[in-house]
Design a protein around this motif. Structure first.
Motif, PDB file in Angstrom:
ATOM      1  N   THR A  62      31.412 -10.137  -3.540  1.00 54.97           N
ATOM      2  CA  THR A  62      31.847  -9.131  -4.518  1.00 54.97           C
ATOM      3  C   THR A  62      31.577  -9.658  -5.916  1.00 54.97           C
ATOM      4  O   THR A  62      31.950 -10.783  -6.264  1.00 54.97           O
ATOM      5  CB  THR A  62      33.335  -8.775  -4.363  1.00 54.97           C
ATOM      6  OG1 THR A  62      34.112  -9.961  -4.461  1.00 54.97           O
ATOM      7  CG2 THR A  62      33.599  -8.065  -3.050  1.00 54.97           C
ATOM      8  N   VAL A  63      30.878  -8.834  -6.702  1.00 55.97           N
ATOM      9  CA  VAL A  63      30.480  -9.225  -8.052  1.00 55.97           C
ATOM     10  C   VAL A  63      30.896  -8.135  -9.020  1.00 55.97           C
ATOM     11  O   VAL A  63      30.594  -6.952  -8.817  1.00 55.97           O
ATOM     12  CB  VAL A  63      28.950  -9.446  -8.139  1.00 55.97           C
ATOM     13  CG1 VAL A  63      28.531  -9.753  -9.572  1.00 55.97           C
ATOM     14  CG2 VAL A  63      28.500 -10.556  -7.202  1.00 55.97           C
ATOM     15  N   LEU A  64      31.587  -8.550 -10.076  1.00 52.44           N
ATOM     16  CA  LEU A  64      31.919  -7.651 -11.177  1.00 52.44           C
ATOM     17  C   LEU A  64      31.013  -7.994 -12.346  1.00 52.44           C
ATOM     18  O   LEU A  64      31.008  -9.126 -12.825  1.00 52.44           O
ATOM     19  CB  LEU A  64      33.385  -7.820 -11.592  1.00 52.44           C
ATOM     20  CG  LEU A  64      33.797  -7.112 -12.888  1.00 52.44           C
ATOM     21  CD1 LEU A  64      33.589  -5.604 -12.790  1.00 52.44           C
ATOM     22  CD2 LEU A  64      35.236  -7.454 -13.249  1.00 52.44           C
ATOM     23  N   PHE A  65      30.220  -7.020 -12.790  1.00 50.43           N
ATOM     24  CA  PHE A  65      29.401  -7.159 -13.991  1.00 50.43           C
ATOM     25  C   PHE A  65      30.218  -6.590 -15.142  1.00 50.43           C
ATOM     26  O   PHE A  65      30.581  -5.409 -15.135  1.00 50.43           O
ATOM     27  CB  PHE A  65      28.079  -6.395 -13.843  1.00 50.43           C
ATOM     28  CG  PHE A  65      27.200  -6.929 -12.747  1.00 50.43           C
ATOM     29  CD1 PHE A  65      26.473  -8.094 -12.933  1.00 50.43           C
ATOM     30  CD2 PHE A  65      27.107  -6.271 -11.534  1.00 50.43           C
ATOM     31  CE1 PHE A  65      25.660  -8.580 -11.917  1.00 50.43           C
ATOM     32  CE2 PHE A  65      26.300  -6.749 -10.521  1.00 50.43           C
ATOM     33  CZ  PHE A  65      25.568  -7.908 -10.712  1.00 50.43           C
ATOM     34  N   LEU A  66      30.503  -7.417 -16.134  1.00 54.90           N
ATOM     35  CA  LEU A  66      31.405  -7.047 -17.217  1.00 54.90           C
ATOM     36  C   LEU A  66      30.687  -7.063 -18.548  1.00 54.90           C
ATOM     37  O   LEU A  66      30.004  -8.032 -18.887  1.00 54.90           O
ATOM     38  CB  LEU A  66      32.582  -8.030 -17.234  1.00 54.90           C
ATOM     39  CG  LEU A  66      33.769  -7.706 -18.115  1.00 54.90           C
ATOM     40  CD1 LEU A  66      34.494  -6.453 -17.604  1.00 54.90           C
ATOM     41  CD2 LEU A  66      34.737  -8.886 -18.142  1.00 54.90           C
ATOM     42  N   CYS A  67      30.837  -5.972 -19.306  1.00 50.62           N
ATOM     43  CA  CYS A  67      30.274  -5.856 -20.641  1.00 50.62           C
ATOM     44  C   CYS A  67      31.327  -5.202 -21.535  1.00 50.62           C
ATOM     45  O   CYS A  67      32.326  -4.696 -21.048  1.00 50.62           O
ATOM     46  CB  CYS A  67      29.009  -4.992 -20.605  1.00 50.62           C
ATOM     47  SG  CYS A  67      27.547  -5.821 -21.221  1.00 50.62           S
ATOM     48  N   THR A  68      31.070  -5.163 -22.807  1.00 47.59           N
ATOM     49  CA  THR A  68      32.060  -4.610 -23.724  1.00 47.59           C
ATOM     50  C   THR A  68      32.410  -3.170 -23.380  1.00 47.59           C
ATOM     51  O   THR A  68      33.562  -2.846 -23.122  1.00 47.59           O
ATOM     52  CB  THR A  68      31.572  -4.701 -25.184  1.00 47.59           C
ATOM     53  OG1 THR A  68      31.358  -6.069 -25.507  1.00 47.59           O
ATOM     54  CG2 THR A  68      32.607  -4.119 -26.141  1.00 47.59           C
ATOM     55  N   GLY A  69      31.420  -2.274 -23.375  1.00 44.08           N
ATOM     56  CA  GLY A  69      31.703  -0.854 -23.217  1.00 44.08           C
ATOM     57  C   GLY A  69      31.349  -0.257 -21.876  1.00 44.08           C
ATOM     58  O   GLY A  69      31.555   0.932 -21.661  1.00 44.08           O
ATOM     59  N   ASN A  70      30.796  -1.052 -20.964  1.00 44.71           N
ATOM     60  CA  ASN A  70      30.373  -0.560 -19.649  1.00 44.71           C
ATOM     61  C   ASN A  70      29.517   0.690 -19.793  1.00 44.71           C
ATOM     62  O   ASN A  70      29.683   1.672 -19.084  1.00 44.71           O
ATOM     63  CB  ASN A  70      31.588  -0.312 -18.746  1.00 44.71           C
ATOM     64  CG  ASN A  70      31.215  -0.044 -17.293  1.00 44.71           C
ATOM     65  OD1 ASN A  70      31.769   0.848 -16.670  1.00 44.71           O
ATOM     66  ND2 ASN A  70      30.286  -0.794 -16.740  1.00 44.71           N
TER      67      ASN A  70
END
Length: 148
Positions: free
Chosen positions: A12-20
């Protein structure tokens, strides 16, 4: 939230950015398209900025439909544990909520920032395509390239 290390299932991988809105959406799309057999991908943001229409457009050019994805916060995800949290922008890396364990940073340029001075649609699309292709290369290396 916590990190779980599940050997029986996909990573399981969460890709995280400021505003998605762009990079994390592209990464989730590539992971679903290229690595669904080994990765269960999610994306979220520190804030919600809405799905970027240029990200949708350049992914469609590459044969990946992300138009059904939407901008969301971590708290809105259907799961609460991840094997890896990957921040894709400096701001998310600096302000990332605490995730114990495997949080890594793999930054990519911000296409909306890159095109602020663009004078043509082709310049804009070129910037988005460049980042799309960089993210694809990174996603193709997963999960093998992730630290154990």
């Amino acid at each position: 939230m916590s990190i779980s290390n599940s050997a029986e299932s996909r990573t399981t991988v969460l890709f995280l950015c400021t505003g998605n809105s762009c990079r994390s959406q592209i990464a989730e799309g590539w992971a679903r398209h290229l690595r669904a057999d080994v990765i269960e991908p999610y994306s979220a943001g520190i804030e919600k900025h809405g799905l970027n229409h240029y990200a949708v457009r350049v992914m469609a050019e590459a044969g990946v439909d992300i138009s059904g994805q939407h901008s969301k916060l971590v708290e809105e995800l259907p799961v609460t544990t991840f094997d890896y949290v990957i921040t894709l922008c400096g701001h998310a890396h600096e302000t990332c909520p605490y995730f114990p364990g495997r949080t890594i940073h793999q930054g990519f340029p911000d296409p909306p920032e890159m095109v602020k001075a663009a004078t043509s649609e082709e310049e804009i699309l070129h910037a988005y395509r460049t980042v799309r292709d960089q993210i694809r290369q990174f996603v193709e290396s997963l999960p093998d390239a992730l630290p154990q």
